[in-house]
Write a protein that holds these residues in place. Sequence first.
Motif, short mmCIF file in Angstrom:
data_model
loop_
_atom_site.label_atom_id
_atom_site.label_comp_id
_atom_site.label_asym_id
_atom_site.label_seq_id
_atom_site.Cartn_x
_atom_site.Cartn_y
_atom_site.Cartn_z
N THR A 63 -19.06 -4.63 -9.32
CA THR A 63 -19.31 -3.51 -8.42
C THR A 63 -18.17 -2.51 -8.51
O THR A 63 -17.15 -2.76 -9.16
CB THR A 63 -19.50 -4.01 -6.97
N THR A 64 -18.31 -1.36 -7.86
CA THR A 64 -17.36 -0.26 -8.09
C THR A 64 -16.22 -0.21 -7.07
O THR A 64 -16.28 -0.82 -6.00
CB THR A 64 -18.08 1.09 -8.06
N ASP A 65 -15.22 0.59 -7.41
CA ASP A 65 -14.08 0.79 -6.52
C ASP A 65 -14.45 1.55 -5.25
O ASP A 65 -13.73 1.50 -4.26
CB ASP A 65 -12.96 1.54 -7.24
N ALA A 66 -15.56 2.27 -5.29
CA ALA A 66 -16.02 2.96 -4.08
C ALA A 66 -16.24 1.93 -2.97
O ALA A 66 -15.99 2.20 -1.80
CB ALA A 66 -17.31 3.71 -4.36
N LEU A 67 -16.67 0.74 -3.37
CA LEU A 67 -16.86 -0.34 -2.40
C LEU A 67 -15.60 -1.18 -2.27
O LEU A 67 -15.21 -1.56 -1.17
CB LEU A 67 -18.04 -1.21 -2.83
N GLN A 68 -14.95 -1.48 -3.39
CA GLN A 68 -13.77 -2.35 -3.37
C GLN A 68 -12.62 -1.73 -2.58
O GLN A 68 -11.96 -2.41 -1.78
CB GLN A 68 -13.32 -2.67 -4.79
N GLY A 69 -12.37 -0.44 -2.80
CA GLY A 69 -11.28 0.22 -2.10
C GLY A 69 -11.51 0.28 -0.60
O GLY A 69 -10.60 0.06 0.20
N GLY A 70 -12.75 0.58 -0.20
CA GLY A 70 -13.08 0.63 1.22
C GLY A 70 -13.04 -0.74 1.87
O GLY A 70 -12.59 -0.88 3.02
N PHE A 71 -13.49 -1.74 1.14
CA PHE A 71 -13.48 -3.12 1.64
C PHE A 71 -12.04 -3.57 1.91
O PHE A 71 -11.75 -4.20 2.94
CB PHE A 71 -14.14 -4.03 0.60
N ALA A 72 -11.14 -3.24 0.98
CA ALA A 72 -9.73 -3.59 1.13
C ALA A 72 -9.10 -2.84 2.29
O ALA A 72 -8.33 -3.41 3.08
CB ALA A 72 -8.98 -3.29 -0.16
N ALA A 73 -9.40 -1.54 2.42
CA ALA A 73 -8.82 -0.74 3.50
C ALA A 73 -9.26 -1.25 4.86
O ALA A 73 -8.46 -1.34 5.80
CB ALA A 73 -9.24 0.73 3.34
N ASP A 74 -10.54 -1.60 4.96
CA ASP A 74 -11.05 -2.14 6.22
C ASP A 74 -10.36 -3.44 6.59
O ASP A 74 -9.99 -3.66 7.75
CB ASP A 74 -12.56 -2.36 6.12
N TYR A 75 -10.14 -4.30 5.59
CA TYR A 75 -9.48 -5.58 5.88
C TYR A 75 -8.02 -5.38 6.25
O TYR A 75 -7.50 -6.03 7.17
CB TYR A 75 -9.58 -6.52 4.67
N ALA A 76 -7.34 -4.47 5.56
CA ALA A 76 -5.93 -4.21 5.86
C ALA A 76 -5.76 -3.66 7.27
O ALA A 76 -4.86 -4.08 8.01
CB ALA A 76 -5.34 -3.24 4.84
N PHE A 77 -6.61 -2.72 7.66
CA PHE A 77 -6.47 -2.08 8.96
C PHE A 77 -7.04 -2.92 10.11
O PHE A 77 -6.35 -3.16 11.11
CB PHE A 77 -7.17 -0.71 8.95
N ASN A 78 -8.24 -3.39 9.94
CA ASN A 78 -8.89 -4.13 11.03
C ASN A 78 -8.65 -5.64 10.99
O ASN A 78 -8.62 -6.29 12.03
CB ASN A 78 -10.41 -3.86 11.01
N GLY A 79 -8.47 -6.17 9.78
CA GLY A 79 -8.25 -7.60 9.66
C GLY A 79 -6.79 -7.99 9.81
O GLY A 79 -6.44 -8.88 10.59
N LEU A 80 -5.92 -7.31 9.07
CA LEU A 80 -4.49 -7.61 9.11
C LEU A 80 -3.75 -6.82 10.19
O LEU A 80 -2.58 -7.09 10.47
CB LEU A 80 -3.86 -7.31 7.74
N LYS A 81 -4.42 -5.81 10.74
CA LYS A 81 -3.83 -4.95 11.78
C LYS A 81 -2.62 -4.18 11.27
O LYS A 81 -1.67 -3.91 12.01
CB LYS A 81 -3.43 -5.78 13.01
N LYS A 82 -2.65 -3.79 9.99
CA LYS A 82 -1.58 -3.00 9.41
C LYS A 82 -1.83 -1.52 9.69
O LYS A 82 -2.97 -1.06 9.64
CB LYS A 82 -1.48 -3.24 7.90
N LYS A 83 -0.77 -0.79 9.97
CA LYS A 83 -0.91 0.63 10.33
C LYS A 83 -0.22 1.59 9.37
O LYS A 83 -0.57 2.76 9.30
CB LYS A 83 -0.33 0.85 11.74
N ASN A 84 0.79 1.10 8.65
CA ASN A 84 1.58 1.97 7.78
C ASN A 84 1.61 1.42 6.35
O ASN A 84 2.22 0.37 6.10
CB ASN A 84 3.01 2.11 8.31
N VAL A 85 0.99 2.12 5.43
CA VAL A 85 0.90 1.64 4.06
C VAL A 85 1.67 2.54 3.10
O VAL A 85 1.71 3.76 3.27
CB VAL A 85 -0.58 1.55 3.60
N PHE A 86 2.29 1.92 2.12
CA PHE A 86 2.92 2.64 1.02
C PHE A 86 2.01 2.39 -0.19
O PHE A 86 1.78 1.25 -0.57
CB PHE A 86 4.33 2.13 0.74
N VAL A 87 1.51 3.46 -0.80
CA VAL A 87 0.52 3.34 -1.88
C VAL A 87 1.16 3.62 -3.24
O VAL A 87 1.83 4.64 -3.43
CB VAL A 87 -0.67 4.30 -1.65
#
Length: 407
Positions: A163-187
Motif C-alpha cells: 500500500t502507499t505512503d498516503a496511508l502509511q504516513g497518516g497511519f504513523a502520524a495518528d499513532y504517534a499523536f493519539n497513541g503515543l501522545k507525542k506533541k513535538n516531532v523532529f522530522v
Amino acid sequence: MLILTSVLTTGALTLTACGSRDDSGKSGSGDGDTTTLTIGVDAPLSGENSATGLGIQYGAQIAVDDANKKNTVPGVKFKLLALDDKAQPATGQQNATALVGDKSVVGVVGPLNSGVAQSMQQVFESANLVEISPSNTNPELTQGKNWQTDKKRPYKTYFRTATTDALQGGFAADYAFNGLKKKNVFVVDDKQTYGAGLAKIFKEQFTSLGGKAVGTDHVNTGDKDFGSLVTKIKAAKADIVYYGGQYDESQLITKQLKEAGVKIPLFGGDGMFTPTYIETAGATAEGDLVTSVGVPVDTLPAAKEFIATYKAKGYKGDYGTYGGYSYDAATAIINAVKAAKAANGDKLPTGDDLRSKVVEEVGKSDFEGITGKVSFDEFGDTGNKQLTVYQVKSGKWEAVKTGTYTG
C-alpha cells in the motif's frame, strides 16, 4: 557491469525464449513440450538495503518453485533471473533494459526502492512488460505527480502489492499523536523519493492533528556521523523523531541519539522494518517504532509453509518485510500467464502478444495470496490496505497496532 544473480538450483543462466520454440511448439531446452519462461527480479542484492532486497529475491524464488512443483501452468516451466540494482536508479534502469531485451521474460518483481522504480517504469511500459513491486510505497508511482488533487495513472504496466505512503504516513502520524501522545516531532529524511515523500506526508498529518514539527533536517544516504543532527534534535526539545528513509542510516541515527542522552523514540516507515536495524543499533533501538505494509506475516496461516521453506532453504535476507508480498507478486504474474494461455485456446501466446496479455490479466487478479487477497484497483494499487505499527520490545519487533487508515 550488470551483476546477474542466478537463484536457480542448477546455477544456469541459459534462458529459453518463448519465441525460440521450434515449429512443433517444443522448447529448445530439451524439456519435451515444455516452454521455459522467465520472471525477473530487480532489487538491491548487495550493499545498502540488501537485507530487504534479498527477501524480495527469495520470496519470488519460492513462488516460482511452487508453481513448477504444482505444474500451475501445464506446459510451462518458470525460472527466475535476479538483477542487483544496488539501490541505484541508474543501475535499475540498465537492469530494466536488460530484462526487456530478454524475450523469455514475461514479468518482473521489484524494485525495492521507489526512486529506482521511477527510472524503470517507462522502460517496461514501452515493452508492455508487467512490473509488480512488493515494496514501493510512493503514491506518485501509480497516481501521478498531482495525486493529492488529480489522480492519473502514468503507467499501465506498473502494479504493486504494497500500500502507499498516503496511508502509511497518516497511519504513523495518528499513532504517534493519539497513541503515543507525542506533541513535538523532529522530522528527518534521506532526500530520496521514498524517504522524503513519506516524511512529508507524516509531517502534514501530524500537524493537522494538532502536533508541532519543532524541526526538520535531511541526511545523505551513506552518512555515518550524525553528530550535528543529534545536536539539533536535542536543542529542539522534541519528544519523538520521525525518519523517512531506510534502515542503513536510521539504525546509526538512533544509536548516536541515545548515546548522546536523548532518550526519545525514533519512528519510521517500512524501510526501517528489518532485524538488521535492531542488530546494529543494539539496546538503543529499544522503544523505536516503524509502520509496515499488511499484517505480521508470521501470524498469517497461509504464510506458514512459505516461512518454513524460506528457513529450511537457509536463504539470506529478511522475509518478514516484503518476502510474502514478493511471493504474491510473482504468483500474480504466473497466474496471469495461466489465464492468457487459457484465453488463447489453451495455447501460450507468443512474443509481444504474451507480454501484453499478461499485463491485462494481472490487472484482473483476484486470488488469496499468502499475505491476504491479491487484487489491484484502477491505478494498479493493491486492494490490501492493512498496515501495522511495530515497536522494539526486548530486542525484537513486536506488533502493537494493526488496522487501516482512511485519512
